[in-house]
Design an enzyme around this catalytic site. Structure first.
Site, PDB file in Angstrom:
ATOM      1  N   TYR A 294       0.830  -1.199   0.000  1.00 25.36           N
ATOM      2  CA  TYR A 294       0.000   0.000   0.000  1.00 25.36           C
ATOM      3  C   TYR A 294       0.869   1.257   0.000  1.00 25.36           C
ATOM      4  O   TYR A 294       0.690   2.153  -0.826  1.00 25.36           O
ATOM      5  CB  TYR A 294      -0.920  -0.015   1.222  1.00 25.36           C
ATOM      6  CG  TYR A 294      -1.846   1.167   1.326  1.00 25.36           C
ATOM      7  CD1 TYR A 294      -2.948   1.288   0.489  1.00 25.36           C
ATOM      8  CD2 TYR A 294      -1.614   2.179   2.256  1.00 25.36           C
ATOM      9  CE1 TYR A 294      -3.806   2.369   0.584  1.00 25.36           C
ATOM     10  CE2 TYR A 294      -2.464   3.255   2.364  1.00 25.36           C
ATOM     11  CZ  TYR A 294      -3.559   3.354   1.522  1.00 25.36           C
ATOM     12  OH  TYR A 294      -4.398   4.428   1.615  1.00 25.36           O
TER      13      TYR A 294
ATOM     14  N   LYS B 259       1.289   4.181  -2.929  1.00 26.17           N
ATOM     15  CA  LYS B 259       0.975   5.575  -2.614  1.00 26.17           C
ATOM     16  C   LYS B 259       2.183   6.483  -2.810  1.00 26.17           C
ATOM     17  O   LYS B 259       2.054   7.621  -3.250  1.00 26.17           O
ATOM     18  CB  LYS B 259       0.416   5.699  -1.190  1.00 26.17           C
ATOM     19  CG  LYS B 259      -0.928   4.990  -1.001  1.00 26.17           C
ATOM     20  CD  LYS B 259      -1.983   5.565  -1.934  1.00 26.17           C
ATOM     21  CE  LYS B 259      -3.359   4.990  -1.670  1.00 26.17           C
ATOM     22  NZ  LYS B 259      -4.408   5.681  -2.424  1.00 26.17           N
TER      23      LYS B 259
ATOM     24  N   SER C 207     -12.789   3.077   6.319  1.00 30.55           N
ATOM     25  CA  SER C 207     -13.329   2.681   5.019  1.00 30.55           C
ATOM     26  C   SER C 207     -13.881   1.263   5.114  1.00 30.55           C
ATOM     27  O   SER C 207     -13.720   0.583   6.111  1.00 30.55           O
ATOM     28  CB  SER C 207     -12.245   2.760   3.940  1.00 30.55           C
ATOM     29  OG  SER C 207     -11.176   1.900   4.260  1.00 30.55           O
TER      30      SER C 207
END
Length: 154
Positions: free
Chosen positions: A103, A107, A138
């Protein structure tokens, strides 16, 4: 001019269909004034526990998807010499933390791309912004025990 909204489904990890979706949008409306790249996918787990296939899927969703869509919309913005492109990214694009390697890497890559794009688009009066919020809540699918591949956040 005001346009009626149109729902267009897009799987941002399916890179092969993004250009067609962008073309559909441009054919329908003629232009995009503001593009907000807000799709994201993350996984939590030790580097050795996450498959290379899942690493690639994370990179598709968080890096290749947004840049493919941006590149598809960009020529129209350049020709009109106006537009705004926004990347909703993550603080992890600046600072990596344990158990989020794929991740964070995706990013970081997105931040690098959009920082360069910002400099390149200045001459065309196209604004490029990157928003790097801290942790947000989320949708999360709970994994089965020892099943890191199912531990995906969307």
């Amino acid at each position: 001019q005001t346009y009626a909204p149109k729902l267009i489904l897009l799987d941002i990890t399916d890179i092969s269909c993004i250009r067609d979706v962008a073309r559909e949008i441009l054919n329908c409306y003629g232009c995009v004034d503001i593009l907000i790249n807000n799709a994201s996918m993350k996984v939590k787990g030790a580097v050795q526990s996450i498959s290379l296939e899942l690493d690639k899927k994370i990179m598709d969703a968080n890096y290749f998807g947004p840049i493919t869509l941006t590149k598809a919309i960009l020529p129209n913005m350049i020709s009109r010499r106006t537009g705004q492109i926004v990347l909703i990214n993550s603080i992890q694009g600046k600072i990596g933390i344990p158990f989020r390697a794929a991740y964070a890497a995706s990013k970081h890559a997105a931040v690098g791309f959009f920082d360069c794009l910002r400099a390149e688009m200045e001459e065309f009066d196209i604004s490029v912004s990157t928003v790097n919020p801290t942790f947000i809540c989320s949708y999360h699918r709970q994994p089965a025990p020892a099943n890191w591949e199912a531990s995906i956040w969307k």
